[in-house]
Design an enzyme around this catalytic site. Structure first.
Site, PDB file in Angstrom:
ATOM      1  N   HIS A 278      18.787  -1.480   0.539  1.00 33.77           N
ATOM      2  CA  HIS A 278      18.198  -2.738   0.989  1.00 33.77           C
ATOM      3  C   HIS A 278      17.196  -3.277  -0.044  1.00 33.77           C
ATOM      4  CE1 HIS A 278      16.336   0.954   2.153  1.00 33.77           C
ATOM      5  NE2 HIS A 278      15.176   0.388   2.361  1.00 33.77           N
TER       6      HIS A 278
ATOM      7  N   ASP B 103       8.805  -6.629   3.271  1.00 35.81           N
ATOM      8  CA  ASP B 103       8.700  -6.013   4.584  1.00 35.81           C
ATOM      9  C   ASP B 103      10.087  -5.475   4.919  1.00 35.81           C
ATOM     10  OD1 ASP B 103       6.802  -5.312   6.600  1.00 35.81           O
ATOM     11  OD2 ASP B 103       7.906  -6.560   7.984  1.00 35.81           O
TER      12      ASP B 103
ATOM     13  N   ASN C 247       0.837  -1.201   0.000  1.00 34.27           N
ATOM     14  CA  ASN C 247       0.000   0.000   0.000  1.00 34.27           C
ATOM     15  C   ASN C 247       0.866   1.243   0.000  1.00 34.27           C
ATOM     16  OD1 ASN C 247      -2.803  -0.853   0.045  1.00 34.27           O
ATOM     17  ND2 ASN C 247      -2.274  -1.861   1.979  1.00 34.27           N
TER      18      ASN C 247
ATOM     19  N   PHE D 106      11.579   8.432   1.069  1.00 30.28           N
ATOM     20  CA  PHE D 106      10.400   8.391   1.933  1.00 30.28           C
ATOM     21  C   PHE D 106      10.808   7.796   3.287  1.00 30.28           C
ATOM     22  CE2 PHE D 106       9.349   3.829   1.953  1.00 30.28           C
ATOM     23  CZ  PHE D 106      10.140   3.375   0.913  1.00 30.28           C
ATOM     24  N   GLY D 107       9.829   7.686   4.179  1.00 30.04           N
ATOM     25  CA  GLY D 107      10.081   7.050   5.466  1.00 30.04           C
ATOM     26  C   GLY D 107      11.243   7.687   6.224  1.00 30.04           C
ATOM     27  N   TYR D 108      12.197   6.854   6.623  1.00 25.81           N
ATOM     28  CA  TYR D 108      13.332   7.307   7.429  1.00 25.81           C
ATOM     29  C   TYR D 108      14.497   7.831   6.574  1.00 25.81           C
ATOM     30  CZ  TYR D 108      11.050   4.723  11.269  1.00 25.81           C
ATOM     31  OH  TYR D 108      10.158   4.266  12.219  1.00 25.81           O
ATOM     32  N   ASP D 109      14.314   7.945   5.263  1.00 23.80           N
ATOM     33  CA  ASP D 109      15.426   8.333   4.376  1.00 23.80           C
ATOM     34  C   ASP D 109      16.147   9.620   4.802  1.00 23.80           C
ATOM     35  OD1 ASP D 109      15.347   6.124   2.779  1.00 23.80           O
ATOM     36  OD2 ASP D 109      14.195   7.055   1.164  1.00 23.80           O
TER      37      ASP D 109
ATOM     38  N   HIS E 227       5.471   4.785  -2.625  1.00 22.22           N
ATOM     39  CA  HIS E 227       6.908   5.008  -2.847  1.00 22.22           C
ATOM     40  C   HIS E 227       7.614   3.693  -3.170  1.00 22.22           C
ATOM     41  CE1 HIS E 227       6.720   9.123  -1.322  1.00 22.22           C
ATOM     42  NE2 HIS E 227       5.923   8.650  -0.372  1.00 22.22           N
ATOM     43  N   LYS E 228       7.251   2.640  -2.422  1.00 21.48           N
ATOM     44  CA  LYS E 228       7.854   1.331  -2.687  1.00 21.48           C
ATOM     45  C   LYS E 228       7.525   0.879  -4.105  1.00 21.48           C
ATOM     46  CE  LYS E 228       7.648  -1.097   1.791  1.00 21.48           C
ATOM     47  NZ  LYS E 228       7.040  -2.286   2.401  1.00 21.48           N
TER      48      LYS E 228
END
Ligand code: ITT
Length: 197
Positions: free
Chosen positions: A181, A73, A13, A153-156, A16-17
């Site tokens: 990763h 994940d 969902n 995105f996220g923790y980037d 970005h991924k």
């Protein structure tokens, strides 16, 4: 033997991924999104390992929709926090999944801590027919003192990969994908899929 236009669903969902994986895969495979198959479900992620959650997500789509499918994940593991936020990275600061709140909590928890070592890990679970395959990718680096950069995105914005003097959020998508990763796990997935021709 499978065809080049074989359709595979990426069970995420996270837009970005999806866009990162589509950039990496190019036109080698047809990657369908959950929206493409009209799935708007909140897919459960109740396992306590990356492998377990990746498999849960892929299995959910395979069982309900019948498509060959893969899911990833990902977790950010911080050494000084005994591997936290780890498998709980998405909801570190609560169920709202806000990246800004997650990053702020992580920076707060590392206040005054000099050991900033961390790594991202991604596990991709692929279900093709009755077969399940797992692919793993990891990148080592450190947590910066303040967020920097607008990409990714996220923790980037607070993750600086080893060997670079900028965060993932300050890199181009292409440069991040080359060492990340997810990029590394996806390269293994593609090697496997290419071998099926
Ligand atoms: P799906 O489960 O729908 O795929 P999600 O965003 O919940 O999407 P994860 O559980 O794998 O995905 O992600 C865990 C957290 O790690 C989430 O907060 C992401 O923002 C973050 N994350 C994942 N990949 C990342 C990356 O490449 N760079 C920075 N943060 C990332």
């Amino acid at each position: 033997m499978i065809e080049k236009n074989h359709k595979i669903v990426f069970a995420t969902n996270n837009a970005h991924k999806l866009s990162e994986i589509r950039d990496i895969v190019g036109d080698r495979w047809q990657i369908l999104s959950l929206a493409d198959i009209n799935c708007h479900d909140d897919i459960p992620e109740t396992a306590d390992t990356l492998e377990g959650n990746a498999l849960l997500k892929a299995r959910y789509i395979k069982d309900k929709y019948g498509y060959d499918c893969f899911a990833d994940d990902t977790g950010l593991m911080v050494d000084a926090l005994d591997g936290a936020p780890g498998v709980y990275s998405a909801r570190y600061a609560g169920d709202s999944h806000y990246s800004k709140a997650n990053m702020q909590l992580l920076l707060d928890n590392l206040k005054g801590v000099t050991d900033r070592k961390a790594h991202f890990s991604t596990v991709i679970s692929l279900i093709m027919g009755n077969d399940v395959h797992m692919f793993e990718g990891r990148v080592d680096g450190c947590i910066t003192d303040v967020p920097s950069g607008k990409g990714g995105f996220g923790y980037d914005p607070i993750f600086r990969p080893d060997g670079f003097d900028c965060t993932f959020a300050e890199m181009t998508a292409e440069d991040k994908n080359a060492i990340s990763h997810r990029g590394r796990a996806t390269a293994k997935l593609l090697d496997y899929l290419d071998g099926l021709f």
